[in-house]
Design an enzyme around this catalytic site. Structure first.
Site, short mmCIF file in Angstrom:
data_model
loop_
_atom_site.label_atom_id
_atom_site.label_comp_id
_atom_site.label_asym_id
_atom_site.label_seq_id
_atom_site.Cartn_x
_atom_site.Cartn_y
_atom_site.Cartn_z
N HIS A 103 -49.94 -35.62 55.81
CA HIS A 103 -50.38 -34.86 57.00
C HIS A 103 -49.78 -35.50 58.26
O HIS A 103 -49.34 -34.80 59.18
CB HIS A 103 -51.91 -34.87 57.14
CG HIS A 103 -52.64 -34.12 56.07
ND1 HIS A 103 -52.39 -32.80 55.79
CD2 HIS A 103 -53.61 -34.50 55.21
CE1 HIS A 103 -53.18 -32.40 54.80
NE2 HIS A 103 -53.92 -33.43 54.42
N THR A 110 -53.14 -37.98 53.18
CA THR A 110 -53.33 -38.18 54.63
C THR A 110 -52.02 -38.61 55.29
O THR A 110 -51.69 -38.15 56.39
CB THR A 110 -54.41 -39.27 54.86
OG1 THR A 110 -55.61 -38.82 54.23
CG2 THR A 110 -54.66 -39.53 56.33
#
Ligand code: NAD
Ligand code: ZN
Length: 345
Positions: free
Chosen positions: A46, A43
Site C-alpha cells: 500500500h 501494508t
C-alpha cells in the site's frame, strides 16, 4: 555520523528508493537491531503504491518495513536482560503501557499505538531501533526465512487461535499469505476440515501446498457443493475472514452453522454490508482481530519447533538491493511471502 542503506519513501507519491540514511542511535531503554532478513507485507505494498490509506498515514520521508529478524547490535542506557549478538525480532506495535488495555495485558487494543514502519522509521534497513520491551528473543533453532514474517504469522495465529479448533470445520475466506498461514495453523491445531476460498488460482494452489482439505475458487465453484463433498452437515463451526471483501464475508455468514464463531482480520477499503438476519438468527459470534497478542510470539515459536512448516508460503527471495522485483512480485498477485536478505553482497 554512521550511515546505512534503507528502503525509504522519499516523498509523497508512488515508489520507494534505496538510499543512505543515518544509523539510529538507541536512546535510554531502546535497542539497536542489525537486520538479517525482512519480509514484504501488504501494508508495505500500500505504501509503495501510495494508495488512499498510505496518503493518509505515511509522513515522508521515512524508512518503511516491519517484518524482520536480526541480532542485537547495541543496547541503550538502562536496558537489562538482553545482550549484543542475541537473535531477535520485534513486536511492531509500540504501545503506551499506561492505558486500560496495556495494564491488563491486551496490548493489541492500546489506544495510543505507534507502528514500526508506518508511524516511525521501520526495518527495511541495515539497522532498526525499537524499545527494549518490544524485542522478541528468537531461538537459534528457528529458520530465519520464516522468522522474517513472524509479524504476519502473528496476525494469523491471533485470528486462528481465537477459538478452540480441535475437531472443528473451518472456513477461511482469502488465500493471501495470512490466510494460507492460518490454514497451516488450523491443521496443526487439530481442525477436522479446513476449506479456503479465493478468486486467485495461484494463491489457492499455494494453500493446497499448506495442506488444506479444499481450496475453492468462488468465482466459478460452488462452495455448498464442496461442503457436501467434505461431509459438512450443519455448516462451518469456525470462520476466519482474511480477505476484507464484502462478498466473501456475506458468503461466510451464510454457510456458518448456528452458534458458529467468526474472527475478522481482513480490512476492506470500503464499508461492508452484511445480512444481520444471518448473524442474529444463527447466533453467530463475531470477533474483530487487530495485530497480535504478545503470547502469540511464544505460540509461533513453539508451533514451528513442533513441526509446523511455513516454507511453502515463501515464493520469492531477493537481496535488498533487488527490492523492486520483490514489490513487483507482490503487486502481480502471483506471490506468497517475499523475503529480502540484508547481508552485504
Ligand atoms: P492479501 O490482500 O494478500 O489477501 C487477501 C486475499 O483475499 C487475496 O488473495 C484476494 O484475492 C482474496 N479475495 C478477494 N476477494 C475475495 C473473495 N470474494 N473471496 C475470497 N477471497 C477473496 O492480504 P494478506 O496480507 O493475506 O492479509 C489478509 C487481510 O488481513 C488483508 O485484508 C489485510 O489488510 C488484513 N490485515 C489485517 C490486520 C489486522 O491487524 N487486522 C493485520 C494484517 C493484515
Ligand atoms: Zn496503551
Amino acid at each position: 555520523m554512521q550511515m546505512m542503506d534503507a528502503i525509504v519513501k522519499p516523498a509523497p507519491g508512488p515508489g520507494l528508493e534505496l538510499r543512505q540514511v543515518p544509523v539510529p542511535v538507541p536512546g535510554p531503554g531502546e535497542v539497536l537491531i542489525k537486520v538479517h532478513k525482512t519480509a514484504i507485507c501488504g501494508t508495505d505494498v500500500h505504501i509503495y503504491n501510495w494508495d488512499p490509506w498510505a496518503r493518509l498515514h505515511i509522513k515522508a520521508p521515512m524508512t518503511i518495513g516491519h517484518e524482520y529478524v536480526g541480532e542485537i547490535a547495541q543496547l541503550g542506557a538502562g536496558v537489562t536482560g538482553l545482550h549484543v549478538g542475541q537473535r531477535v525480532s520485534g513486536e511492531g506495535h509500540i504501545t503506551c503501557g499506561h492505558c486500560r488495555n496495556c495494564h491488563t495485558g491486551n496490548i493489541q487494543w492500546c489506544k495510543n499505538t505507534s507502528s514500526v514502519g508506518v508511524d516511525r522509521d521501520g526495518a527495511f534497513a541495515e539497522y532498526v531501533c525499537i524499545p527494549a520491551s518490544n524485542v522478541i528473543i528468537i531461538d537459534e533453532s528457528l529458520p530465519e526465512d520464516v522468522v522474517a514474517f513472524f509479524d504476519a504469522f502473528g496476525n494469523a495465529t491471533h485470528t486462528a487461535l481465537m477459538w478452540d479448533l480441535v475437531g472443528e470445520d473451518v472456513l477461511i475466506t482469502g488465500a493471501g499469505p495470512i490466510g494460507i498461514i492460518a490454514a497451516g495453523i488450523c491443521k496443526y491445531a487439530g481442525a477436522r476440515r479446513v476449506i479456503i476460498t479465493d478468486i486467485n488460482d495461484y494463491r489457492l494452489d499455494l494453500a493446497r501446498k499448506m495442506g488444506v482439505d479444499a481450496a475453492v475458487n468462488t468465482a466459478r465453484e460452488d462452495l455448498l457443493e464442496v461442503m457436501r463433498q467434505q461431509k459438512l452437515v450443519e455448516g462451518f463451526d469456525i470462520g476466519l475472514e482474511m480477505s476484507g471483501n464484502g462478498a466473501a464475508f456475506r458468503q461466510m455468514c451464510s454457510v456458518m452453522r448456528n452458534g458458529g464463531k467468526i474472527s475478522l482480520l481482513g480490512l476492506g477499503n470500503k464499508p461492508i454490508e452484511v445480512d444481520m438476519n444471518d448473524v442474529i438468527c444463527k447466533g453467530l459470534t463475531l470477533q474483530g482481530i487487530y495485530g497480535r497478542k504478545m503470547d502469540n510470539w511464544h505460540q509461533m515459536s513453539y508451533m514451528v519447533q513442533g513441526g509446523l512448516d511455513l516454507t511453502p508460503v515463501i515464493t520469492h527471495r531477493f537481496h535488498y538491493t533487488e527490492f523492486e522485483q520483490g514489490f513487483a512480485a507482490m503487486n502481480s498477485g502471483k506471490s506468497g511471502k517475499v523475503v529480502l536478505d540484508w547481508t552485504k553482497k
